[in-house]
Write an enzyme that holds these catalytic residues in place. Structure first.
Site, PDB file in Angstrom:
ATOM      1  N   GLU A  34       7.070  54.670 -62.530  1.00 48.48           N
ATOM      2  CA  GLU A  34       7.520  53.423 -63.478  1.00 48.48           C
ATOM      3  C   GLU A  34       7.943  53.765 -64.395  1.00 48.48           C
ATOM      4  O   GLU A  34       8.861  52.555 -64.703  1.00 48.48           O
ATOM      5  CB  GLU A  34       5.472  53.351 -64.190  1.00 48.48           C
ATOM      6  CG  GLU A  34       4.761  53.061 -63.455  1.00 48.48           C
ATOM      7  CD  GLU A  34       4.771  51.805 -62.773  1.00 48.48           C
ATOM      8  OE1 GLU A  34       5.929  50.956 -63.524  1.00 48.48           O
ATOM      9  OE2 GLU A  34       3.711  51.289 -61.945  1.00 48.48           O
ATOM     10  N   HIS A  71      12.052  44.813 -63.070  1.00 49.75           N
ATOM     11  CA  HIS A  71      10.953  46.077 -62.724  1.00 49.75           C
ATOM     12  C   HIS A  71      10.475  46.412 -61.571  1.00 49.75           C
ATOM     13  O   HIS A  71      10.123  47.083 -60.723  1.00 49.75           O
ATOM     14  CB  HIS A  71       9.687  45.762 -64.167  1.00 49.75           C
ATOM     15  CG  HIS A  71       8.570  47.136 -63.650  1.00 49.75           C
ATOM     16  ND1 HIS A  71       8.552  48.446 -64.209  1.00 49.75           N
ATOM     17  CD2 HIS A  71       7.281  47.126 -63.226  1.00 49.75           C
ATOM     18  CE1 HIS A  71       7.746  49.222 -64.160  1.00 49.75           C
ATOM     19  NE2 HIS A  71       7.073  48.252 -63.116  1.00 49.75           N
ATOM     20  N   GLU A  72       9.786  45.340 -60.831  1.00 49.86           N
ATOM     21  CA  GLU A  72       9.272  44.825 -59.314  1.00 49.86           C
ATOM     22  C   GLU A  72      10.729  44.888 -58.288  1.00 49.86           C
ATOM     23  O   GLU A  72       9.899  45.626 -57.107  1.00 49.86           O
ATOM     24  CB  GLU A  72       8.204  43.494 -59.780  1.00 49.86           C
ATOM     25  CG  GLU A  72       7.274  43.085 -60.752  1.00 49.86           C
ATOM     26  CD  GLU A  72       6.269  44.186 -60.577  1.00 49.86           C
ATOM     27  OE1 GLU A  72       5.850  44.720 -58.805  1.00 49.86           O
ATOM     28  OE2 GLU A  72       5.735  44.388 -61.014  1.00 49.86           O
ATOM     29  N   HIS A 127      10.336  48.805 -57.424  1.00 53.51           N
ATOM     30  CA  HIS A 127       9.435  48.824 -57.069  1.00 53.51           C
ATOM     31  C   HIS A 127       9.921  48.556 -55.619  1.00 53.51           C
ATOM     32  O   HIS A 127       9.504  49.744 -54.937  1.00 53.51           O
ATOM     33  CB  HIS A 127       8.379  48.447 -56.885  1.00 53.51           C
ATOM     34  CG  HIS A 127       7.652  49.669 -58.026  1.00 53.51           C
ATOM     35  ND1 HIS A 127       7.590  50.959 -58.843  1.00 53.51           N
ATOM     36  CD2 HIS A 127       6.882  48.560 -59.910  1.00 53.51           C
ATOM     37  CE1 HIS A 127       6.807  50.739 -59.730  1.00 53.51           C
ATOM     38  NE2 HIS A 127       7.071  49.572 -60.650  1.00 53.51           N
TER      39      HIS A 127
END
Length: 289
Positions: A191, A132-133, A136
């Protein structure tokens, strides 16, 4: 000019489940500014990466980092050592020895994982969270957050320079930008897109995609406990953890691979083989003497 010490907290691509302990001391370094007439405003990936790199260096200096021989660092490198390059970005990983459940990534590709997160998630769940990071970073969310801070704070006024190039920032401007970064949050869309990136990252690399749902179930459960009010406040502008878990489940069901995930054993200690190797080296050195 005399350098002053300013503590700034920068949350760039944070997973956003705890209060960040890492603070940044940037003083009056010429980190950059943009023209205050927004029309010609530019802020490239390189600009964001340069600022982030200095920020992370300060954060690393202020936090206890797990050494390469530590069990936490060995585990993180085992999982992500092969995932250091992507389309237009290069990643580096370190573990902050902090009990908070958190992880974040910055525009220069620095990924920092808190030991508290590693204590409650197994390898697959950790892959989902850090995936997920990485999302970003890959989606330029970190750059966009920094750009928004520049536009919002120190640089928009009538006396603006007509140059769109970077120039020196004063301490006051840095404080404003730091405050803007503290207040900034990724949008629900960002997100959700990072969640999707994580799912596809795991799918592409042959990991168990069902762990993404499990990771969000863990965070949802945490929000029901003592940390509930704090987490609710932190996540007010983000998709709910339960909603994100449900979305991850739907993705797996659509792919025909859904199966309730069973958490595996969590090991953050130095592997036995590594301990034996270290012992042998010590004995060898002693023998030579």
């Amino acid at each position: 000019m005399k350098r002053k010490s300013i503590a700034l907290v920068v949350l760039l691509a944070t997973f956003g489940f705890t209060q960040a302990n890492a603070q940044i001391n940037l003083g009056e370094k010429a980190l950059g500014a943009v023209q205050k007439g927004v029309a010609g405003f530019t802020f490239s990936d390189a600009d964001a990466a340069a600022l982030s790199k200095e920020a992370v260096a300060e954060m690393d200096a202020k936090n206890q980092i797990a050494p390469a021989t530590d069990g936490y660092a060995i585990r993180l490198n085992r999982l992500f050592g092969k995932h250091t390059a992507g389309d237009g970005y290069t990643l580096n990983y370190k573990v902050y020895m902090l009990k908070e459940v958190n992880a974040f990534a910055t525009a220069d590709g620095s990924v920092r994982v808190y030991s508290g997160l590693m204590d409650i998630m197994d390898d697959n769940e950790l892959l989902a969270v850090i995936g997920h990071e990485i999302g970003h970073v890959a989606n330029h969310d970190s750059r966009d957050a920094m750009k928004a801070a520049y536009k919002k704070e120190a640089l928009i006024d009538a006396a603006a320079s007509q140059s769109a190039k970077i120039s020196a920032l004063t301490d006051t401007q840095l404080v404003k930008i730091g405050n803007a970064m503290i207040d900034s949050k990724h949008s629900r869309t960002q997100e959700s897109e990072a969640d999707l990136f994580s799912y596809n990252f795991m799918k592409k690399n042959g990991y168990n995609v069902n762990a993404e749902e499990s990771a969000f179930r863990i965070l949802a459960k945490m929000s029901e406990g003592a940390e509930g009010s704090f987490l609710d406040k932190m996540m007010s502008s983000h998709p709910d953890s339960k909603e994100r878990a449900d979305n991850a489940k739907k993705r797996a069901e659509k792919d025909g691979v859904y199966k309730p995930y069973v958490q595996q054993k969590i090991v953050n200690t130095v592997p036995v083989a590594a301990k034996k190797a270290t012992t042998k080296k010590t004995v060898k050195k002693t023998t030579k003497k």
